[in-house]
Design a protein around this motif. Structure first.
Motif, short mmCIF file in Angstrom:
data_model
loop_
_atom_site.label_atom_id
_atom_site.label_comp_id
_atom_site.label_asym_id
_atom_site.label_seq_id
_atom_site.Cartn_x
_atom_site.Cartn_y
_atom_site.Cartn_z
N MET A 290 0.81 -1.21 0.00
CA MET A 290 0.00 0.00 0.00
C MET A 290 0.85 1.27 0.00
O MET A 290 0.40 2.33 -0.42
CB MET A 290 -0.94 -0.01 1.22
CG MET A 290 -2.02 -1.06 1.15
SD MET A 290 -3.25 -0.92 2.47
CE MET A 290 -2.23 -1.23 3.91
N SER B 277 -6.70 -1.48 0.61
CA SER B 277 -6.67 -0.62 1.80
C SER B 277 -8.02 -0.55 2.50
O SER B 277 -8.10 -0.10 3.65
CB SER B 277 -6.21 0.78 1.42
OG SER B 277 -7.11 1.38 0.50
N ALA C 172 1.55 0.51 8.42
CA ALA C 172 1.33 1.40 7.27
C ALA C 172 1.55 2.86 7.66
O ALA C 172 2.13 3.64 6.89
CB ALA C 172 -0.08 1.20 6.72
#
Length: 297
Positions: A102, A114, A181
């Protein structure tokens, strides 16, 4: 001014008192009960419990000694440690892969990924556990799909230790991906481009630039996930085998089925010690990160 301070202190003291009365004191009494203290608040449960060990003077570790010699408990302990290690390793591996994808990939599929990985956050653990049992059962959905492909024998992962690991991955993966992330988003593109300019390969960039800068989020994910898996009950109870199973289920069996609360509380203390070890790693990582930040400043 003094009155305002007293009001502020009283407001801050209320949740501390609630925690101390309803969590702290019962936890201390359970610890004392596992060490042979059967008087006071423990006297009532002592009357109805079986295989109670009493300390005539001071404390005794007889309960822990008997547990550690018990073969069934040894199996449950090793199963708990094994499932925790496997779950943490696989969750970190999958979460790192999704987070890197991502961070660096582009296109419409990235937006779909996502969004999909957040789905387990909105599904109750009980519902997810029953869904996983149905999906991975020997007569479930996966088995039916494999029959269509010509594979007639599929033992399934329901009511196995593998099923527990799959359930733990499902439940804990969103938190892991979110944290990793966010850490990857904080890595400046300039550092990555500079490494590429000097000829660093993708693997070299990952190991020398990205991983060191995200070591603290990785440790947080690993320790928090490990603590959650150690003390889990719903997933092992619904997806795991009858025996051996994780200590969360074993504690419930000793407490309710066998009427041995003293042994169950001793198991809880052992789980707490294991979780405290993971917590110590988390504290060490934070202290190390703060020292590095201070050194750079």
């Amino acid at each position: 001014m003094q009155k305002n301070r007293l009001v502020a202190m009283s407001m801050a003291l209320m949740p501390i008192l609630v925690i101390a009365i309803f969590i702290g004191i019962p936890a201390l009494m359970a610890l004392a009960f596992s060490l042979g203290y059967t008087d006071g608040p423990n006297s009532m449960i002592t009357l109805i419990a079986q295989n109670v060990v009493r300390a005539d003077h001071g404390i005794t570790f007889q309960v822990y000694s008997d547990l550690l010699k018990n073969h069934a408990f040894q199996q449950s302990l090793w199963v708990t440690v094994l499932v925790t290690l496997c779950s943490v390793f696989l969750i970190l591996l999958i979460a790192w892969g999704l987070a890197i994808y991502m961070r660096f990939a582009h296109g419409w599929f990235v937006h779909i990924v996502s969004s999909i990985y957040l789905v387990p956050l909105f599904i109750p653990v009980v519902i997810a556990s029953y869904a996983l049992v149905t999906f991975w059962n020997a007569n479930g959905y996966m088995s039916a799909m494999l029959v269509k492909l010509g594979i007639t024998h599929f033992p399934g992962f329901s009511y196995t230790l593998v099923g527990i690991v799959i359930g733990q991955i499902w439940v804990n993966l969103p938190f892991a991906v979110l944290l990793l992330a966010s850490g990857l988003q904080a890595v400046p593109d300039a550092l990555i481009e500079s490494a590429r300019d000097v000829g660093a390969s993708t693997l070299r960039i990952l190991l020398a630039v990205i991983l060191p800068l995200n070591m603290l989020p990785t440790v947080i994910v690993g320790t928090f996930t490990g603590i959650g898996v150690l003390g889990s009950f719903t997933i092992p109870y619904l997806i795991g085998p009858t025996a051996p199973n994780m200590l969360g289920v074993t504690m419930d069996q000793y407490y309710q089925s066998f009427n041995q609360p003293q042994q169950a509380e001793a198991m809880a203390v052992i789980v707490f010690i294991l979780a405290a070890g993971l917590g110590a790693i988390y504290i060490w990582a934070n202290i190390r990160s703060d020292r590095k930040a201070g050194a750079h400043l």
